[in-house]
Design an enzyme around this catalytic site. Structure first.
Site, short mmCIF file in Angstrom:
data_model
loop_
_atom_site.label_atom_id
_atom_site.label_comp_id
_atom_site.label_asym_id
_atom_site.label_seq_id
_atom_site.Cartn_x
_atom_site.Cartn_y
_atom_site.Cartn_z
N ASN A 9 73.95 85.30 30.19
CA ASN A 9 73.05 85.36 31.36
C ASN A 9 71.68 84.74 31.05
O ASN A 9 70.65 85.20 31.54
CB ASN A 9 72.88 86.79 31.91
CG ASN A 9 72.16 86.89 33.25
OD1 ASN A 9 71.45 87.85 33.52
ND2 ASN A 9 72.32 85.91 34.11
N CYS B 16 71.83 80.92 30.19
CA CYS B 16 71.99 79.47 30.37
C CYS B 16 72.66 79.11 31.70
O CYS B 16 72.02 78.61 32.61
CB CYS B 16 72.78 78.86 29.22
SG CYS B 16 71.94 78.99 27.62
N ARG B 17 73.99 79.36 31.81
CA ARG B 17 74.74 78.89 32.99
C ARG B 17 74.52 79.72 34.24
O ARG B 17 74.21 79.17 35.31
CB ARG B 17 76.25 78.86 32.65
CG ARG B 17 76.59 77.83 31.60
CD ARG B 17 77.99 78.07 31.05
NE ARG B 17 78.06 79.30 30.27
CZ ARG B 17 79.15 79.78 29.70
NH1 ARG B 17 80.30 79.14 29.85
NH2 ARG B 17 79.11 80.90 28.98
N SER B 18 74.72 81.04 34.15
CA SER B 18 74.64 81.84 35.39
C SER B 18 73.23 81.87 36.00
O SER B 18 73.12 81.90 37.24
CB SER B 18 75.22 83.24 35.21
OG SER B 18 74.53 83.98 34.23
N CYS C 54 78.07 84.77 33.37
CA CYS C 54 78.44 84.02 32.15
C CYS C 54 78.33 84.98 30.98
O CYS C 54 78.29 86.20 31.17
CB CYS C 54 77.59 82.77 31.99
SG CYS C 54 75.83 83.08 31.71
N ASP D 245 79.70 75.87 27.94
CA ASP D 245 78.49 76.58 27.52
C ASP D 245 77.55 75.60 26.81
O ASP D 245 77.90 75.06 25.78
CB ASP D 245 78.90 77.71 26.57
CG ASP D 245 77.75 78.64 26.28
OD1 ASP D 245 76.58 78.28 26.57
OD2 ASP D 245 78.00 79.74 25.77
P1 4NP Z 1 75.35 81.47 28.69
O1 4NP Z 1 75.14 80.86 27.23
O2 4NP Z 1 76.59 82.35 28.59
O3 4NP Z 1 75.58 80.29 29.55
O4 4NP Z 1 74.10 82.25 29.01
C1 4NP Z 1 74.99 81.65 26.08
C2 4NP Z 1 73.78 82.21 25.80
C3 4NP Z 1 73.61 82.98 24.65
C4 4NP Z 1 74.68 83.17 23.80
C5 4NP Z 1 75.90 82.60 24.10
C6 4NP Z 1 76.05 81.86 25.23
N1 4NP Z 1 74.51 83.92 22.61
O5 4NP Z 1 75.45 84.00 21.83
O6 4NP Z 1 73.43 84.50 22.42
#
Ligand code: 4NP
Length: 147
Positions: A10, A12-14, A7, A117
């Protein structure tokens, strides 16, 4: 079988896809290797987001030991399947592929849809968990039948 979940952050989702898939394959006695990575580098070395850790805990999984890392081209050599959560991830990972073979390893985790997300919406962590768990179960069936 080696599967990488990707994702943006790295955190939240992955990490959820990583933890859920690892748990399901262990339950089935499969010795598949599962990992996760992000296309962005803001959270390198950190644990998953506290909300991902909490939702996983609610369903009996401990993902707190995971550590955030960035996707890199070595991952094309190591993994059989690189599963990405949305179209930005898809474009970012595809842009790093150096051959048709590497390109062929990349696909959307949900096949023809995105995993939204949840980073900016606390209420999305539970539905995202459910979505990921359901797809992980399907993927195990798909990959097991391709072996
Ligand atoms: P992820 O979510 O891609 O599911 O881990 C996010 C986590 C952090 C950020 C964006 C999306 N960020 O902008 O820091």
């Amino acid at each position: 079988m080696k599967i990488l979940m990707v994702c943006l952050g790295n955190i939240c989702r992955s990490p959820l896809a990583h933890g859920i898939m690892e748990h399901l394959v262990q339950q089935k006695g499969l010795s598949w290797e599962i990992d996760s990575a992000g296309t962005g580098g803001w959270h390198i070395g950190k644990q998953p987001d506290v909300r991902s850790i909490a939702i996983a805990k609610k369903y009996g999984l401990d993902i707190s030991g995971q550590s955030c890392r960035m996707f890199n081209t070595k991952d094309f050599e190591k993994f059989d399947h690189i599963l990405v959560m949305d179209y930005n991830n898809l474009n970012d990972v595809k842009a790093q592929a150096r051959s048709e073979e590497e390109l062929s390893k990349i696909s959307l985790f949900l096949k023809d849809n995105i995993v939204p997300d949840p980073y900016y919406d606390d209420d999305q962590f539970d539905p995202v968990y459910q979505l990921i768990e359901k797809r992980c179960k399907e993927l195990i069936g798909e990959f097991a039948s391709s072996l």
